[in-house]
Design a protein around this motif. Structure first.
Motif, short mmCIF file in Angstrom:
data_model
loop_
_atom_site.label_atom_id
_atom_site.label_comp_id
_atom_site.label_asym_id
_atom_site.label_seq_id
_atom_site.Cartn_x
_atom_site.Cartn_y
_atom_site.Cartn_z
N ASP A 67 7.88 26.47 50.63
CA ASP A 67 6.96 26.72 49.52
C ASP A 67 7.26 28.06 48.84
O ASP A 67 7.25 28.17 47.63
CB ASP A 67 5.51 26.74 50.01
N ARG A 68 7.49 29.08 49.66
CA ARG A 68 7.62 30.42 49.10
C ARG A 68 9.00 31.04 49.24
O ARG A 68 9.27 32.11 48.70
CB ARG A 68 6.59 31.35 49.75
N ALA A 69 9.88 30.39 50.01
CA ALA A 69 11.18 31.02 50.27
C ALA A 69 12.25 29.96 50.51
O ALA A 69 11.95 28.81 50.82
CB ALA A 69 11.06 31.92 51.50
N ILE A 70 13.50 30.41 50.37
CA ILE A 70 14.65 29.59 50.73
C ILE A 70 15.17 30.14 52.06
O ILE A 70 15.39 31.34 52.19
CB ILE A 70 15.77 29.70 49.66
N ARG A 71 15.34 29.24 53.03
CA ARG A 71 15.87 29.63 54.35
C ARG A 71 17.33 29.20 54.44
O ARG A 71 17.66 28.05 54.08
CB ARG A 71 15.05 28.98 55.46
N ILE A 72 18.15 30.12 54.90
CA ILE A 72 19.59 29.83 54.96
C ILE A 72 20.09 30.15 56.38
O ILE A 72 19.91 31.26 56.88
CB ILE A 72 20.36 30.70 53.93
N SER A 84 25.18 24.92 46.00
CA SER A 84 23.88 24.34 46.38
C SER A 84 22.96 24.16 45.16
O SER A 84 22.65 25.13 44.46
CB SER A 84 23.20 25.27 47.40
N PRO A 85 22.43 22.94 44.95
CA PRO A 85 21.46 22.75 43.86
C PRO A 85 20.17 23.54 44.09
O PRO A 85 19.54 23.98 43.13
CB PRO A 85 21.18 21.24 43.88
N VAL A 86 19.77 23.72 45.34
CA VAL A 86 18.55 24.49 45.65
C VAL A 86 18.73 25.94 45.23
O VAL A 86 17.86 26.55 44.59
CB VAL A 86 18.22 24.40 47.16
N ILE A 87 19.88 26.51 45.57
CA ILE A 87 20.15 27.90 45.17
C ILE A 87 20.26 27.99 43.65
O ILE A 87 19.71 28.90 43.03
CB ILE A 87 21.45 28.42 45.84
N ALA A 88 20.94 27.03 43.04
CA ALA A 88 21.11 27.07 41.57
C ALA A 88 19.75 27.02 40.88
O ALA A 88 19.54 27.68 39.86
CB ALA A 88 21.99 25.91 41.12
N LEU A 91 17.52 30.45 42.79
CA LEU A 91 18.14 31.78 42.85
C LEU A 91 19.49 31.75 42.12
O LEU A 91 20.55 32.00 42.73
CB LEU A 91 18.34 32.20 44.32
N PRO A 92 19.47 31.44 40.82
CA PRO A 92 20.75 31.28 40.10
C PRO A 92 21.61 32.54 40.14
O PRO A 92 22.84 32.46 40.04
CB PRO A 92 20.32 30.91 38.68
N VAL A 93 20.99 33.70 40.29
CA VAL A 93 21.78 34.93 40.37
C VAL A 93 22.69 34.91 41.61
O VAL A 93 23.82 35.44 41.59
CB VAL A 93 20.86 36.18 40.36
N LEU A 94 22.22 34.24 42.67
CA LEU A 94 23.05 34.13 43.88
C LEU A 94 24.21 33.16 43.66
O LEU A 94 25.35 33.44 44.07
CB LEU A 94 22.17 33.69 45.07
N SER A 95 23.94 32.05 42.97
CA SER A 95 25.05 31.12 42.64
C SER A 95 26.13 31.85 41.86
O SER A 95 27.33 31.69 42.13
CB SER A 95 24.56 29.95 41.79
N ALA A 96 25.70 32.66 40.89
CA ALA A 96 26.67 33.39 40.06
C ALA A 96 27.46 34.39 40.91
O ALA A 96 28.68 34.51 40.77
CB ALA A 96 25.94 34.12 38.93
N ALA A 97 26.77 35.08 41.79
CA ALA A 97 27.45 36.09 42.63
C ALA A 97 28.52 35.44 43.51
O ALA A 97 29.59 36.01 43.72
CB ALA A 97 26.42 36.81 43.51
N VAL A 171 16.16 34.66 55.16
CA VAL A 171 15.04 34.13 54.38
C VAL A 171 14.99 34.88 53.05
O VAL A 171 14.89 36.11 53.02
CB VAL A 171 13.71 34.31 55.15
N LEU A 172 15.08 34.11 51.96
CA LEU A 172 15.07 34.70 50.62
C LEU A 172 13.82 34.23 49.88
O LEU A 172 13.73 33.05 49.51
CB LEU A 172 16.32 34.28 49.84
N PRO A 173 12.84 35.12 49.67
CA PRO A 173 11.64 34.72 48.92
C PRO A 173 12.01 34.23 47.52
O PRO A 173 12.93 34.78 46.90
CB PRO A 173 10.81 36.01 48.85
N LYS A 174 11.27 33.23 47.05
CA LYS A 174 11.50 32.77 45.67
C LYS A 174 11.11 33.88 44.70
O LYS A 174 10.29 34.75 45.03
CB LYS A 174 10.67 31.52 45.40
N LEU A 175 11.67 33.83 43.50
CA LEU A 175 11.41 34.88 42.50
C LEU A 175 10.13 34.56 41.73
O LEU A 175 9.72 33.40 41.65
CB LEU A 175 12.61 34.96 41.55
N PRO A 176 9.48 35.59 41.16
CA PRO A 176 8.27 35.34 40.36
C PRO A 176 8.59 34.45 39.15
O PRO A 176 9.76 34.34 38.75
CB PRO A 176 7.85 36.74 39.89
#
Ligand SMILES: Cc1cc2nc3c(=O)[nH]c(=O)nc-3n(C[C@H](O)[C@H](O)[C@H](O)COP(=O)(O)OP(=O)(O)OC[C@H]3O[C@@H](n4cnc5c(N)ncnc54)[C@H](O)[C@@H]3O)c2cc1C
Length: 291
Positions: A67-72, A84-88, A91-97, A171-176
């Motif tokens: 609900d609030r975070a992505i677990r990797i 990953s479509p979930v990351i895209a 957290l698209p900034v992570l896909s780009a990185a 664990v990466l919290p989702k962004l606002p």
């Protein structure tokens, strides 16, 4: 060169890793993707007597949306993160990185846990962990604990892990809502480590920046956040005057080294230029899309 002789343990559980590490009395190393460890063994910069292979441990490579975070999982490969479509989505900034991390062959083997534990001063993933306020879950003989990314990276190639610790999950919290992002990197050739890179997220509310995050790598011993520059942005819309102040604050906040690839002055200059571009891109992406 070839590595010095070592014993090899193929672990099938986290408990087995922890036991093997603890029993070795500090003379064992975990091997994940091997993309940083094997060169260090070959150059004999490291001579562990035991390698503990974590590649066959079930359930250590995953990307899961909560609900609030992505677990990797720590054994998740760079290429899985990149595609990953979930990351895209979240957290698209992570896909780009991830497209800037080494070459495809290395991204197919290298893992997020390995990159964070290795903590190269010019690596992208430690910077992303700082940007995204990651929480790192660690198992050891004395139990499990969580370390915030801001406390994890201690120095170049040095993190807050003990001899019998294994990093298990990130664990990466989702962004606002209404968060825009920017990622800018310069390296000498595609796939090389960054001379400098900057990642930014800006959450915008009512036409002003509600939350700003600016993370950097390649500009000192560890990845870091530019706290002063972040605070200059909060509460305001982006304008050229504020942007100039942010660029100045970023340059004042980095301590790059001179090395074979670039001078400290060049890296400091670059950090400011890249921060300016990344903040501008994040601001643009945070704007509402016209209906
Ligand atoms: C030519 C080349 C170019 C590269 N370019 C880049 C680049 O541009 N950007 C970038 O970020 N990286 C780059 N890398 C590094 C690459 O991303 C590595 O994959 C990564 O740094 C280490 O991940 P690994 O899984 O291979 O770890 P390994 O090499 O297996 O291990 C690295 C270290 O982490 C420890 N470790 C591994 N997993 C764990 C765990 N779960 N818990 C605790 N400790 C653990 C190991 O004991 C070891 O000390 C490059 C590598 C090469 C060879």
């Amino acid at each position: 060169m070839k590595p010095a002789a070592f014993d090899y343990v193929l672990a099938d559980s986290i408990e087995m890793v922890v036991r093997s590490l603890a029993d070795s009395g500090g003379d064992a190393k975990i091997i994940a993707g091997g993309q940083s460890l094997v060169p260090m063994l070959n150059f004999r910069l490291l001579r562990p007597s035991i390698l503990v292979d974590i590649n066959r441990i079930p359930g250590l490579a995953f990307i899961e949306e909560g609900d609030r975070a992505i677990r990797i999982g720590a054994l998740t490969r760079h290429h899985q993160l990149e595609t990953s479509p979930v990351i895209a989505k979240h957290l698209p900034v992570l896909s780009a990185a991830m497209t800037h991390v080494a070459h495809l062959a290395i991204r197919n083997r290298g893992t997020i846990g390995g990159s964070l534990s290795h903590a190269d001063p010019a690596a992208e993933l430690p910077m992303m962990a700082r940007l995204l306020d990651a929480e790192l879950q660690v198992a050891s003989r004395s139990g499990r604990r969580t370390i915030k990314a801001r406390d994890f990276f201690l120095d170049a190639l040095t993190v807050d892990l003990g001899d019998d610790d294994i990093l298990t999950e990130i664990v990466l919290p989702k962004l606002p809502p209404n968060t825009g992002w920017g990622f800018e990197e310069v390296s000498r050739r595609s796939g090389d480590f960054a001379l400098a890179a900057v990642a930014v997220t800006l959450a915008v509310s009512g036409g002003a920046i509600a939350e700003a995050r600016i993370a950097l790598t390649g500009i000192g011993a560890t990845a870091k956040r530019a706290a002063e520059a972040e605070s200059l942005l909060v509460g305001l819309p982006l304008d050229p005057k504020v942007l100039e102040q942010v660029i100045g604050a970023v340059r004042g906040n980095v301590e790059p080294n001179t090395d074979l690839h670039a001078s400290a002055d060049y890296r400091r200059h670059l950090a400011g230029v890249l921060a300016g571009r990344a903040v501008t891109a994040a601001w643009r992406r945070a704007q509402p899309v016209a209906p």
